[in-house]
Design a protein around this motif. Sequence first.
Motif, PDB file in Angstrom:
ATOM      1  N   ARG A 153       0.829  -1.202   0.000  1.00  0.00           N
ATOM      2  CA  ARG A 153       0.000   0.000   0.000  1.00  0.00           C
ATOM      3  C   ARG A 153       0.866   1.255   0.000  1.00  0.00           C
ATOM      4  NH1 ARG A 153      -5.633  -0.190   1.977  1.00  0.00           N
ATOM      5  NH2 ARG A 153      -6.302  -2.346   1.764  1.00  0.00           N
ATOM      6  N   ASP A 154       0.330   2.279  -0.683  1.00  0.00           N
ATOM      7  CA  ASP A 154       0.906   3.632  -0.642  1.00  0.00           C
ATOM      8  C   ASP A 154       2.404   3.639  -0.963  1.00  0.00           C
ATOM      9  OD1 ASP A 154      -1.628   4.601   0.173  1.00  0.00           O
ATOM     10  OD2 ASP A 154      -1.161   4.087   2.246  1.00  0.00           O
ATOM     11  N   MET A 251      -4.255   0.388  -4.773  1.00  0.00           N
ATOM     12  CA  MET A 251      -3.977   0.797  -3.398  1.00  0.00           C
ATOM     13  C   MET A 251      -2.497   1.075  -3.154  1.00  0.00           C
ATOM     14  SD  MET A 251      -7.100   0.675  -2.530  1.00  0.00           S
ATOM     15  CE  MET A 251      -6.940   1.182  -0.831  1.00  0.00           C
ATOM     16  N   ALA A 252      -1.659   0.761  -4.116  1.00  0.00           N
ATOM     17  CA  ALA A 252      -0.223   1.015  -3.970  1.00  0.00           C
ATOM     18  C   ALA A 252       0.170   2.326  -4.639  1.00  0.00           C
ATOM     19  CB  ALA A 252       0.580  -0.143  -4.553  1.00  0.00           C
ATOM     20  N   PHE A 341      -2.947   4.418 -22.470  1.00  0.00           N
ATOM     21  CA  PHE A 341      -3.715   5.097 -21.437  1.00  0.00           C
ATOM     22  C   PHE A 341      -3.032   4.983 -20.082  1.00  0.00           C
ATOM     23  CE2 PHE A 341      -5.253   0.817 -22.280  1.00  0.00           C
ATOM     24  CZ  PHE A 341      -5.132   0.211 -21.031  1.00  0.00           C
ATOM     25  N   LEU A 342      -3.481   5.834 -19.169  1.00  0.00           N
ATOM     26  CA  LEU A 342      -3.134   5.712 -17.762  1.00  0.00           C
ATOM     27  C   LEU A 342      -4.436   5.691 -16.979  1.00  0.00           C
ATOM     28  CD1 LEU A 342      -3.256   8.862 -16.287  1.00  0.00           C
ATOM     29  CD2 LEU A 342      -1.468   9.126 -17.997  1.00  0.00           C
ATOM     30  N   VAL A 343      -4.440   5.020 -15.839  1.00  0.00           N
ATOM     31  CA  VAL A 343      -5.674   4.777 -15.099  1.00  0.00           C
ATOM     32  C   VAL A 343      -5.494   5.105 -13.619  1.00  0.00           C
ATOM     33  CG1 VAL A 343      -6.231   2.878 -16.674  1.00  0.00           C
ATOM     34  CG2 VAL A 343      -5.179   2.365 -14.464  1.00  0.00           C
ATOM     35  N   ARG A 344      -6.620   5.295 -12.961  1.00  0.00           N
ATOM     36  CA  ARG A 344      -6.657   5.237 -11.504  1.00  0.00           C
ATOM     37  C   ARG A 344      -6.987   3.779 -11.178  1.00  0.00           C
ATOM     38  NH1 ARG A 344     -10.847   9.812  -9.865  1.00  0.00           N
ATOM     39  NH2 ARG A 344     -10.322   9.088  -7.761  1.00  0.00           N
ATOM     40  N   PRO A 345      -6.013   2.989 -10.760  1.00  0.00           N
ATOM     41  CA  PRO A 345      -6.182   1.534 -10.744  1.00  0.00           C
ATOM     42  C   PRO A 345      -7.315   1.032  -9.855  1.00  0.00           C
ATOM     43  CG  PRO A 345      -4.163   2.189  -9.622  1.00  0.00           C
ATOM     44  CD  PRO A 345      -4.673   3.395 -10.325  1.00  0.00           C
ATOM     45  N   ASP A 346      -7.678   1.778  -8.820  1.00  0.00           N
ATOM     46  CA  ASP A 346      -8.763   1.330  -7.952  1.00  0.00           C
ATOM     47  C   ASP A 346     -10.134   1.702  -8.496  1.00  0.00           C
ATOM     48  OD1 ASP A 346      -8.010   3.999  -7.520  1.00  0.00           O
ATOM     49  OD2 ASP A 346      -8.971   4.032  -5.547  1.00  0.00           O
TER      50      ASP A 346
END
Length: 433
Positions: A153-154, A251-252, A341-346
């Motif tokens: 995480r983080d 979440m990472a 593309f790039l994403v917000r993985p969550d």
Amino acid sequence: MKQIQKGCGFLVISLVLLLLEILDEEATIKERKLEILASSIDFGSRILKEFEDLYLYSAYPDLQTGVYTILAVVPKTFIPVNLTCSKRTSNGDTTASQALDIKMDIIEDGYKLPYDLAKLQCRFKTEERITRILVRNLETNISTTVKVLRPERDKGDVALCVAGPLRYKGNKYPPMEMDLIGFIELQRLLGVDRIFLYGMKLSQAMKNLVTWYRKSNYVEFTPWTFPLDALSFRYFGQNLLMHDCLYRTRMAFNYTVFIDLDESVIPVKHSSLPELIMSVDRDEKYSWFEVDNKLNHKHWSLTRAELRNLYPGYTRLPAVREVLFLRRDKRLWEFGRRTKFLVRPDKVSKLDVHQVTQSLPGFTGKKIPTDAALLYHYRSYAFNMKVEGTNDNATVLDLRFHERFGKQIIKNVDEKCRKFRDENLYFCIFKSL
């Protein structure tokens, strides 16, 4: 006399064979030393597990919903009847009473091949730490376990997943080892916090380089094997790889970029990807951002005279595409064709190679304007010369990229090349001016 000559002849042949055997043994010892060096860091033991007519990969938890997702490759006709899952916790507990039906969610890729990527999902109501999931066919009573992976995480702001397995393609120019060095060093400049690589067939030198970057905690490397051919599932399991990397970065990291080794997302107005993202992601409703593609072909690479003019005072340049391939196509490829593309993985559920196909409810995608960012595609060859062209009138010399990043890329690559040489890992290739 003839017998003496014959005996001498046998002696000479025996000595030659012995010498060859010694030389071969020395070469094997040297090669073994390199293998030991390359494997000095554990590259992981994850495998695509065959289970009857399915292939099961890793399982990931969604701790908020209690759903555990197993990434799997399944026949197009497959229906998960009689297939159950049970939890196995850190203390080894697993009982028949915990068996649950598996729900399946197919991830369409549009290629209509015999096998599909699927999410096999189980919902467990427990606060215990589940380490493995037991999958059982009730009809045949055959079972297997799948390891549950829990991403850290983080770990940072921006992660990058190379959206296809590394495969060594033999001799080419620039060499693939230099492609890897140039790619990694450019991503550092652009503000990427971690790069995730998957690899199939690597040269010994590439193994050494991956080991070195992995020791620096900048690269994550996962060995990759895929049992199905291109007529059964697309491109060495690419879509499975991409979804695995999506789950690993949830979440990472806040954002995850999906591109190939011969591509880079280049901000036009900003100095880094985090700055670019801050400028385009001002609304919480966006889950992914599409970047349009322009080609930088090898057959448009600059002459020595042009390079001397651009890099005065340099007698040689590292043979990386980001330095040599500065002439790019004026043509812009339309959405869905060669775009990345790039994403917000969550906030993303399903991916395709060139676009996101499903986000969480309430979220949607956004196209990044071409005056804010472009996808630079450093191609070593053209699939279709009529389309991808040889006409210099269709290209432009990218002086802005050169002025912003050129000298810093050279400096950083030169520094790494000295380290690789001093540690006897790889001897970089340079272009003489």
